[in-house]
Scaffold this active site. Structure first.
Site, PDB file in Angstrom:
ATOM      1  CG  ASP A 194     -39.004  73.956 -64.050  1.00  0.00           C
ATOM      2  OD1 ASP A 194     -38.058  73.399 -63.474  1.00  0.00           O
ATOM      3  OD2 ASP A 194     -39.445  73.569 -65.155  1.00  0.00           O
TER       4      ASP A 194
ATOM      5  CG  ASP B  30     -34.287  72.191 -68.040  1.00  0.00           C
ATOM      6  OD1 ASP B  30     -33.541  72.663 -68.919  1.00  0.00           O
ATOM      7  OD2 ASP B  30     -33.874  71.744 -66.964  1.00  0.00           O
TER       8      ASP B  30
END
Length: 231
Positions: A14, A16
């Site tokens: 991922d 953020d």
């Protein structure tokens, strides 16, 4: 916890709140947006929107504000505010650059993000991570973003890896659901301390010594068991 697999075929990250400290940017934007609509923004509200797409977060906000149907308007406002914050820069989170480089030296790596492409590119570039990935996938490039499996399945296909032999690194419940749906091993470094997220393995930071040591053993086909606290 299950040991981190040293025979993984690929690692998918991922972005953020996991690789890049963009959550501070999002929180500033979200706080301002909530305030503009007469509401405070705290941990409970952050948990409601964390990990969602811009559109998904805006729909949650619209319901919270008592403004059904206002999702598109709120999404546009949120995007404008986040872009302004990202323009000021966002740093890589502790251990992120070292972990990505160590993984990339052994297996294919990719990013699977619930942000739209322009925000994903800004975040990776700002943190000095853009050159670390030959493959990255954004929410607006798949039919169904997280919590659906599409982003992770797309990433694994592009990397030539079987999902069940790949590792996902996530920080939110939405992302964990996507990785689980795709069948990946789930390693969690949470953005928020509560609630405890579903995981196969977890650490408080990407700089965790056991995690960094694991990355250096990728490709050895000799399972090791990290020993950080289970969180």
């Amino acid at each position: 916890m299950r040991p981190l697999p040293t025979d993984a075929e690929a690692v998918v990250f991922d972005c953020d709140g996991l690789l890049v400290d963009t959550e501070a940017c999002w929180t500033v934007a979200e706080t301002a947006l909530f305030a503009a609509h007469g509401h405070p923004f705290g941990p409970e509200q952050k948990a409601m929107v964390l990990g969602r797409t811009v559109e998904g977060a805006a729909e949650v906000m619209a319901d919270f504000f008592g403004r059904p149907g206002a999702g598109p308007e709120l999404a546009a406002e949120l995007l404008e505010r986040v872009r302004a914050e990202l323009a000021r820069g966002a740093a890589a989170l502790p251990g992120a650059v070292e972990l990505v480089r160590a993984c990339r030296a052994a297996v294919p790596v990719a990013v699977a993000s619930n942000s739209p492409r322009d925000l994903l590119d800004r975040a990776l570039e700002s943190a000095g991570l853009a050159g670390c990935f030959t493959h990255s996938f954004a929410a607006d490039e798949v039919p169904r973003p997280k919590p659906a499996a599409d982003l992770y399945l797309t990433a694994c296909e592009a990397l030539g890896a079987r999902p069940q032999r790949s590792v996902a690194f996530e920080d939110s419940a939405t992302g964990v659901s996507a990785a689980r749906a795709a069948g990946l091993y789930v390693a969690v470094v949470p953005s928020l301390p509560h609630p405890v997220l579903d995981h196969d393995w977890s650490a408080p930071t990407l700089a965790d010594p056991a995690l960094q040591a694991w990355a250096r053993t990728l490709g050895t086909h000799s399972p090791t068991r990290p020993t950080p606290s289970d969180r």
